[in-house]
Motif scaffolding. Structure first.
Motif, short mmCIF file in Angstrom:
data_model
loop_
_atom_site.label_atom_id
_atom_site.label_comp_id
_atom_site.label_asym_id
_atom_site.label_seq_id
_atom_site.Cartn_x
_atom_site.Cartn_y
_atom_site.Cartn_z
N THR A 1 0.88 -1.23 0.04
CA THR A 1 -0.11 -0.13 -0.09
C THR A 1 0.70 1.39 0.07
OG1 THR A 1 -1.80 -1.16 1.34
CG2 THR A 1 -1.75 1.46 1.07
N LEU B 1 1.99 1.89 -3.37
CA LEU B 1 1.07 2.46 -4.42
C LEU B 1 0.86 4.01 -3.90
CD1 LEU B 1 -1.71 -0.30 -4.21
CD2 LEU B 1 -0.20 0.37 -6.20
N PRO C 1 -8.34 1.48 -6.80
CA PRO C 1 -9.27 0.20 -6.47
C PRO C 1 -9.89 -0.36 -7.52
CG PRO C 1 -10.04 2.18 -5.12
CD PRO C 1 -8.65 2.48 -5.74
N PHE D 1 -8.08 -2.53 -10.04
CA PHE D 1 -8.04 -3.77 -9.56
C PHE D 1 -9.49 -4.57 -9.53
CE2 PHE D 1 -4.58 -2.07 -6.44
CZ PHE D 1 -3.66 -2.32 -7.06
N ASN E 1 -14.77 -1.68 -4.11
CA ASN E 1 -13.75 -0.81 -5.27
C ASN E 1 -13.99 0.41 -5.29
OD1 ASN E 1 -14.32 -3.76 -7.70
ND2 ASN E 1 -12.42 -3.29 -6.25
N TYR F 1 -9.93 3.15 -1.42
CA TYR F 1 -8.44 2.84 -1.61
C TYR F 1 -7.99 2.01 -0.17
CZ TYR F 1 -3.59 3.63 -2.00
OH TYR F 1 -2.16 3.44 -2.00
N SER G 1 -8.87 -4.36 -2.45
CA SER G 1 -9.43 -4.58 -3.87
C SER G 1 -8.35 -5.25 -4.55
CB SER G 1 -9.23 -3.21 -4.58
OG SER G 1 -10.65 -2.41 -4.11
N LEU G 2 -6.91 -5.16 -4.17
CA LEU G 2 -5.91 -5.73 -4.54
C LEU G 2 -5.83 -7.12 -4.07
CD1 LEU G 2 -3.34 -6.10 -6.14
CD2 LEU G 2 -2.06 -5.14 -4.25
N GLU G 3 -6.35 -7.29 -2.74
CA GLU G 3 -6.21 -8.75 -2.12
C GLU G 3 -7.25 -9.69 -2.73
OE1 GLU G 3 -7.76 -10.57 2.11
OE2 GLU G 3 -8.13 -8.40 1.55
N LEU H 1 -8.16 -9.56 -5.99
CA LEU H 1 -7.64 -9.67 -7.22
C LEU H 1 -6.26 -10.93 -7.12
CD1 LEU H 1 -6.84 -9.21 -10.17
CD2 LEU H 1 -5.44 -7.30 -9.48
N VAL H 2 -5.61 -10.66 -6.21
CA VAL H 2 -4.64 -11.45 -5.89
C VAL H 2 -5.08 -12.96 -5.57
CG1 VAL H 2 -2.51 -12.36 -4.54
CG2 VAL H 2 -2.91 -9.97 -5.13
N ASN I 1 0.71 -7.35 0.72
CA ASN I 1 -0.23 -6.42 0.70
C ASN I 1 -1.10 -6.56 1.87
OD1 ASN I 1 -2.37 -4.77 -1.02
ND2 ASN I 1 -3.60 -6.58 -0.54
#
Length: 516
Positions: free
Chosen positions: A60, A63, A81, A84, A122, A125, A129-131, A133-134, A167
Motif C-alpha cells: 500500500t 501504491l 481500486p 484492481f 472498489n 482505497y 481490492s488488490l487482495e 484480485l490476488v 499487501n
C-alpha cells in the motif's frame, strides 16, 4: 473463421462488462462524500517508504508513493481500486475460459461478480481490492498448473502469494486452508516436486524483508491484531458472520451453490475439489477467531467461475434451459438495482437519514461498537474532514513560525485528513497507527501545537495544556451532523514553557512500551 469470430465477440462482451464496471464505480459515490478515514492513512504511508507498517504490509505504501508522485488527487486515490476491480473481472474471464466455459458461462460469471459487494469494495482505497484480485489470480494459476503440470505456474503462485502477503496478511488463511487440502488429496504428490520447494523459497525470499521489519519493530502486527480483537472483533457475532456470507454475492448465490456441487457431481471438476475444502477450513478458522465477515470475499468469485461453467453444461437445451438461463443473469442485476443505493454512498447523508428503512433492515446502521446510528459507519467516516482541515488552517494562520509547529491528533483519520485537505504545509501526527513512528522530534524543536481532540475528551477546558503553554484557546469544532467526528475540537497551544519534544517522547515511549 468461426473461432476468430467467437474470440472477437467474446472480447467485445468483455469490453462492455469493463465499461459497465467503470460507469457504476463512477456514479457510486455522491459528490458530497470525502475520502474515508482509512484512505487518508493509506495515502500518508507513501511519504514514509518502508518494508512494513503497523496497519498493513508495504505494498500500500508503494501504491501511495505513486499517488503522491502523480499529484495526490482524489481521482487517483479512487482510480486504483477500480483498476484492481477491472483486472479481477479479466482474470475471472480467463478462469472461466480455462475451465471450458462458453459465452453464456462468461456472461453469467461476469454478471454475478460485477453486480456484487465488490462495487462497494472498489470504491475505497484499501488493501482489499488488490487482495481479492490476488486471491482469484492464485486460484487461476493453480487451475492452470493442475491442467498442465507446468512448473512455471508453481512459481507464478509463489509470486502471487508473496504479493498477497506483502499487501495484506489475510491471504495467510488461504495458505493455511490449502496445506491440509493438498495433503489429503491426490495433489499431495506435489510434495515430491522440487519446483514446489523452490517456489516456496521464492515466496519466503520476497516476504522476508517484511518479516525482518516486523521483528525489528517488536511485531507491531501482533499489537495491531490485539487492539483489533479487543475493540472490534469482540463485537463480531458468529451468526451475523455466517449471514453476511449470503449477502456479498447475493445475486450469484445459485451460481455459487452450483460451484460447490460441481466439485462432487461434475467429473471434470473433481480434481479441483481442494478449492472447496480450502474454503471450508478457512471459513471455520474465520468464524472461530471472530474475523470480520468480508475477509472471505476473495473465495466467492472462484466458485462463481466453477458454477457458471457447470450451469452452462446443465442448461444446454430444452424449454427449461431457455427460461432459466436468462433468469440467472437477470437476478444479480435486479438485486443490485435494489441494493445499490444502500451498499454504496450514492445518496446524500440527509436523504439516507430521512429514509433509512432498507439500511436498518440489512443491519447497515450498526457500527463496530454494536450501536445503531443515522448513517452506515463507512458513510459517516467520509464526512466532516474538510471542515476539520479548515479549522486547522485557521489555527495555522495564527502561528508565528510554522516550522516549529505540529498538529497533534487523537486518531489517524484526523491526522490523515488534515494532511490531505489542509492548504498549509504543517504535518499532522497522532499516537495511533503508523503515525507514532513519524514524529520529526530529531528535526525540529516544537514550540506551538495545534491540538485536535475527540468529542468525548474528558478535559474540554484544556487544564493540562494551560500549564505547559502561554496561550491556549479553542478554534472551533466539527458541526456536520452526519460526521462520525462531529464535535471533534481544534485548539491552538502557543508558546511552550518547556520541551514539547520531551513530553512527546515520553508519551511515545509509554505507548510503545519502551519507556524505563
Amino acid at each position: 473463421m468461426l473461432a476468430k469470430k467467437s474470440l472477437k465477440d467474446g472480447m467485445i462482451v468483455l469490453a462492455v462488462v469493463i465499461a459497465v464496471k467503470i460507469i457504476l464505480q463512477v456514479i457510486a459515490i455522491h459528490p458530497v462524500y470525502e475520502l474515508h478515514r482509512d484512505e487518508f492513512l493509506h495515502v500518508d504511508l507513501g511519504y514514509y517508504p518502508s518494508w512494513g507498517y503497523t496497519s498493513v504490509p508495504p505494498v500500500t505504501g508503494v501504491l501511495s508513493m505513486l499517488i503522491i508522485a502523480l499529484g495526490k488527487s482524489v481521482f487517483l486515490v479512487k482510480a486504483i481500486p477500480v483498476v484492481f476491480g477491472v483486472l479481477l473481472l479479466v482474470v475471472l474471464w480467463k478462469m472461466i475460459e480455462a475451465l471450458g466455459g462458453g459465452h453464456y458461462a462468461l456472461i453469467l460469471g461476469a454478471t454475478c461478480v460485477l453486480f456484487s459487494a465488490l462495487l462497494r469494495i472498489n470504491t475505497l482505497y484499501q488493501p482489499n481490492s488488490l487482495e481479492y484480485l490476488v486471491w482469484i489470480a492464485v486460484f487461476y494459476v493453480m487451475i492452470r498448473y493442475i491442467q498442465t503440470k507446468f512448473p512455471k505456474y508453481l512459481y507464478a503462485s509463489a509470486l502471487l502469494l508473496a504479493l498477497g502477503l506483502m499487501n495484506k496478511y489475510n491471504i495467510g488463511f488461504l495458505i493455511i486452508g490449502l496445506i491440509p487440502s493438498i495433503l489429503f488429496s491426490e495433489h499431495r504428490k506435489l510434495l515430491a516436486n522440487r519446483h514446489f520447494y523452490l517456489a516456496v523459497l521464492v515466496m519466503v525470499a520476497i516476504v522476508s524483508p517484511n518479516i525482518y521489519w516486523q521483528y525489528t519493530h517488536d511485531w507491531p502486527v501482533v499489537r495491531h491484531m490485539q487492539t483489533l480483537a479487543s475493540t472490534q472483533l469482540v463485537n463480531v457475532d458468529r451468526t451475523g458472520f455466517f449471514m453476511d456470507q449470503f449477502l456479498f454475492f447475493i445475486g450469484g448465490l445459485p451460481v455459487i451453490f452450483a460451484g460447490f456441487i460441481s466439485f462432487f457431481r461434475h467429473p471434470p471438476f473433481r480434481k479441483y475439489r481442494i478449492f472447496f475444502w480450502t474454503f471450508v477450513i478457512a471459513l471455520a478458522l474465520y468464524a472461530y477467531l471472530r474475523a470480520k465477515s468480508y475477509y472471505t470475499i476473495g473465495f466467492y468469485p472462484v466458485f462463481i467461475a466453477f458454477g457458471a461453467v457447470y450451469l452452462e453444461t446443465l442448461l444446454r437445451g430444452g424449454v427449461l434451459a431457455k427460461v432459466v438461463r436468462p433468469v440467472l443473469v437477470l437476478i444479480p442485476i435486479a438485486l443490485i438495482g435494489y441494493l445499490f443505493p444502500v451498499v454504496v454512498p450514492v445518496k446524500a447523508p440527509a436523504d439516507i437519514a430521512k429514509n433509512n428503512a432498507r439500511f436498518r433492515m440489512l443491519g447497515l446502521l450498526e457500527w463496530e461498537d454494536g450501536r445503531e446510528y443515522a448513517l452506515p459507519q463507512d458513510f459517516a467516516d467520509m464526512q466532516g474532514w474538510k471542515e476539520l482541515a479548515g479549522l486547522v488552517d485557521e489555527a495555522i494562520l495564527q502561528v508565528d513560525d510554522r516550522t516549529l509547529c505540529i498538529v497533534q491528533c487523537d486518531n489517524y483519520g484526523q491526522a490523515g485528513a488534515i494532511n490531505f485537505y489542509s492548504n498549509h504545509n504543517v504535518r499532522a501526527y497522532t499516537m495511533h497507527a503508523d503515525y507514532i513512528y513519524w514524529y520529526p522530534l530529531e528535526e525540529m524543536e516544537v514550540r506551538d501545537v495545534i491540538l485536535v481532540k475527540n468529542w468525548w475528551d474528558e478535559d474540554p477546558g484544556r487544564e493540562r495544556e494551560k500549564a505547559l503553554f502561554d496561550n491556549v484557546f479553542k478554534i472551533g469544532e466539527i458541526q456536520n451532523p452526519y460526521a462520525r467526528e462531529r464535535g471533534t475540537a481544534v485548539y491552538l497551544l502557543k508558546g511552550a514553557r518547556g520541551s514539547v519534544n520531551d513530553v512527546l517522547r515520553e508519551e511515545i515511549g509509554r505507548r510503545l512500551g519502551t519507556d524505563d
